[in-house]
Design an enzyme around this catalytic site. Structure first.
Site, short mmCIF file in Angstrom:
data_model
loop_
_atom_site.label_atom_id
_atom_site.label_comp_id
_atom_site.label_asym_id
_atom_site.label_seq_id
_atom_site.Cartn_x
_atom_site.Cartn_y
_atom_site.Cartn_z
N LYS A 121 7.63 3.07 0.40
CA LYS A 121 8.11 3.53 1.54
C LYS A 121 9.36 3.62 1.58
CE LYS A 121 4.09 6.38 0.43
NZ LYS A 121 5.20 7.80 -0.78
N TYR A 125 0.94 -1.18 0.02
CA TYR A 125 -0.12 -0.10 -0.38
C TYR A 125 0.89 1.00 -0.27
CZ TYR A 125 -3.29 3.63 2.32
OH TYR A 125 -4.10 4.58 2.65
P1 NAP Z 1 -4.46 11.68 -1.72
O1 NAP Z 1 -5.59 12.63 -1.49
O2 NAP Z 1 -5.36 10.54 -2.78
O3 NAP Z 1 -3.92 12.10 -3.12
C1 NAP Z 1 -3.32 11.52 -4.64
C2 NAP Z 1 -3.16 12.52 -5.80
O4 NAP Z 1 -1.85 11.99 -6.86
C3 NAP Z 1 -4.24 12.27 -6.17
O5 NAP Z 1 -4.40 13.28 -6.90
C4 NAP Z 1 -4.65 11.04 -7.45
O6 NAP Z 1 -5.35 11.59 -8.54
C5 NAP Z 1 -2.81 11.23 -8.19
N1 NAP Z 1 -2.52 10.60 -8.52
C6 NAP Z 1 -2.25 9.00 -8.40
N2 NAP Z 1 -1.46 7.84 -8.44
C7 NAP Z 1 -1.83 8.83 -9.44
C8 NAP Z 1 -0.78 9.19 -11.05
N3 NAP Z 1 -0.18 7.16 -11.29
N4 NAP Z 1 -0.53 10.11 -11.78
C9 NAP Z 1 -0.91 10.30 -11.45
N5 NAP Z 1 -1.59 10.94 -10.97
C10 NAP Z 1 -1.41 10.24 -9.49
O7 NAP Z 1 -3.50 11.34 -1.03
P2 NAP Z 1 -2.80 12.16 -0.32
O8 NAP Z 1 -3.60 11.89 0.85
O9 NAP Z 1 -2.94 13.69 0.14
O10 NAP Z 1 -1.18 11.55 -0.49
C11 NAP Z 1 -0.42 12.08 -0.94
C12 NAP Z 1 0.64 11.48 -0.06
O11 NAP Z 1 1.36 11.44 0.67
C13 NAP Z 1 1.20 10.32 -0.89
O12 NAP Z 1 2.40 10.70 -1.40
C14 NAP Z 1 0.79 8.59 0.36
O13 NAP Z 1 1.12 7.82 0.08
C15 NAP Z 1 1.27 10.31 1.02
N6 NAP Z 1 1.35 9.69 2.06
C16 NAP Z 1 -0.27 10.44 2.85
C17 NAP Z 1 -1.32 9.36 4.40
C18 NAP Z 1 -2.44 10.42 4.46
O14 NAP Z 1 -2.74 9.52 5.76
N7 NAP Z 1 -2.73 10.56 3.25
C19 NAP Z 1 0.31 9.47 4.55
C20 NAP Z 1 1.87 9.13 4.97
C21 NAP Z 1 2.37 9.76 3.51
P3 NAP Z 1 -6.70 10.74 -9.17
O15 NAP Z 1 -7.00 11.14 -7.65
O16 NAP Z 1 -6.54 10.65 -9.99
O17 NAP Z 1 -5.81 8.90 -8.42
#
Ligand code: NAP
Length: 247
Positions: free
Chosen positions: A156, A149
């Site tokens: 990561k 995941y």
């Molecule tokens: P999010 O709300 O799901 O947003 C992710 C964004 O990335 C969306 O706009 C998505 O577009 C885009 N994306 C995903 N796959 C893509 C692809 N193949 N090509 C182009 N765009 C793509 O996620 P977030 O929570 O903001 O997370 C951002 C980062 O923080 C990630 O690296 C995540 O692993 C990290 N992170 C998040 C959390 C958490 O709890 N939220 C915790 C630790 C780390 P679509 O919606 O169109 O797919």
């Protein structure tokens, strides 16, 4: 402490939602010329409506050729935020080869590719630059069902080590590379994994500050690492986790 990105050109991946979107908006607010990459056009439309100076580029980062084509005409870049990631929760025994490949393709391989394309330009222009990879607390602590995941242990952890190797090899070109490692943030992705109040309670009880992170707390750390307030910081994985990894 004042941060300005006036005259800087920035690229943010995964800028349609959550942390990436907020980062793109903040960079634009502090004066950067921002290119926002994501794969859902409607997200880019609403982003540009909110901030007309942002340049939208729509493609799937999992596609190597599409990435090359999209970056060909993007122009010189000073700052890159590799934020996009995909999220699939899966118990270890149920992970399929397809899910494994998809996660590593977007969460690791696309970061390598985007960074290569941007860093080659920085080196060619001898401009230096700063790259921030958005990792996770889960890169350093095993979490149940997080085998591949996006929050997870495997992709990561790979990203943290990729960050260090990039810092080592790009440092002599005055390109700094760091990662931010957030705890849970209640974005769309966060809500998918943390909808059960019992699971939330178990996790927050392990965070010394007793809560999840806010989007702005992650964005501020990204801005710091991109900025000239962190000019000697290179190759670090900086937790934004309320102390989770300290325990
Ligand atoms: P999010 O709300 O799901 O947003 C992710 C964004 O990335 C969306 O706009 C998505 O577009 C885009 N994306 C995903 N796959 C893509 C692809 N193949 N090509 C182009 N765009 C793509 O996620 P977030 O929570 O903001 O997370 C951002 C980062 O923080 C990630 O690296 C995540 O692993 C990290 N992170 C998040 C959390 C958490 O709890 N939220 C915790 C630790 C780390 P679509 O919606 O169109 O797919």
């Amino acid at each position: 402490m004042e941060i300005s990105f006036k005259g800087k050109r920035a690229v943010v991946t995964g800028a349609g939602k959550g942390i990436g979107r907020a980062t793109a908006l903040a960079l634009a607010q502090y004066g950067a010329k921002v290119t926002a990459i994501t794969r859902t056009q409607s997200d880019l439309d609403s982003l540009v409506e909110e901030c007309p100076s942002i340049v939208p580029v729509c493609f799937d980062l999992g596609e190597w050729e599409a990435t090359e084509a999209a970056l060909k005409d993007i122009g010189p870049i000073d700052l890159l935020v590799n934020n996009a990631a995909c999220a699939k929760l899966q118990p270890f025994l149920d992970v399929t080869p397809d899910q494994f490949d998809q996660s590593f393709t977007v969460n690791v391989k696309a970061v390598l590719h985007m960074s290569q394309l941007v860093a080659r330009g920085m080196i060619g222009r001898q401009s230096g630059g700063s790259i921030v990879n958005v990792s996770s607390q889960a890169s350093q602590c095993a979490l149940k069902n997080h085998t591949v995941y996006c929050e997870s242990c495997a992709t990561k952890a790979a990203l943290d080590m990729l960050t260090k190797v990039m810092a080592l090899e790009l440092g002599p070109h005055q390109i700094r590379v760091n990662s931010v490692n957030p705890t849970v943030v209640m974005t769309e992705m966060g809500r998918r994994g943390w909808s059960n109040p019992e699971t939330v309670k178990t996790m927050t009880s392990r965070i010394p500050l007793g809560r999840f992170a806010e989007v702005d707390e992650v964005v501020n750390t990204i801005l710091f690492l991109l900025s000239d307030k962190s000019t000697m910081t290179n190759g670090v994985s900086l937790p934004v986790d309320g102390g989770f990894l300290a325990c």
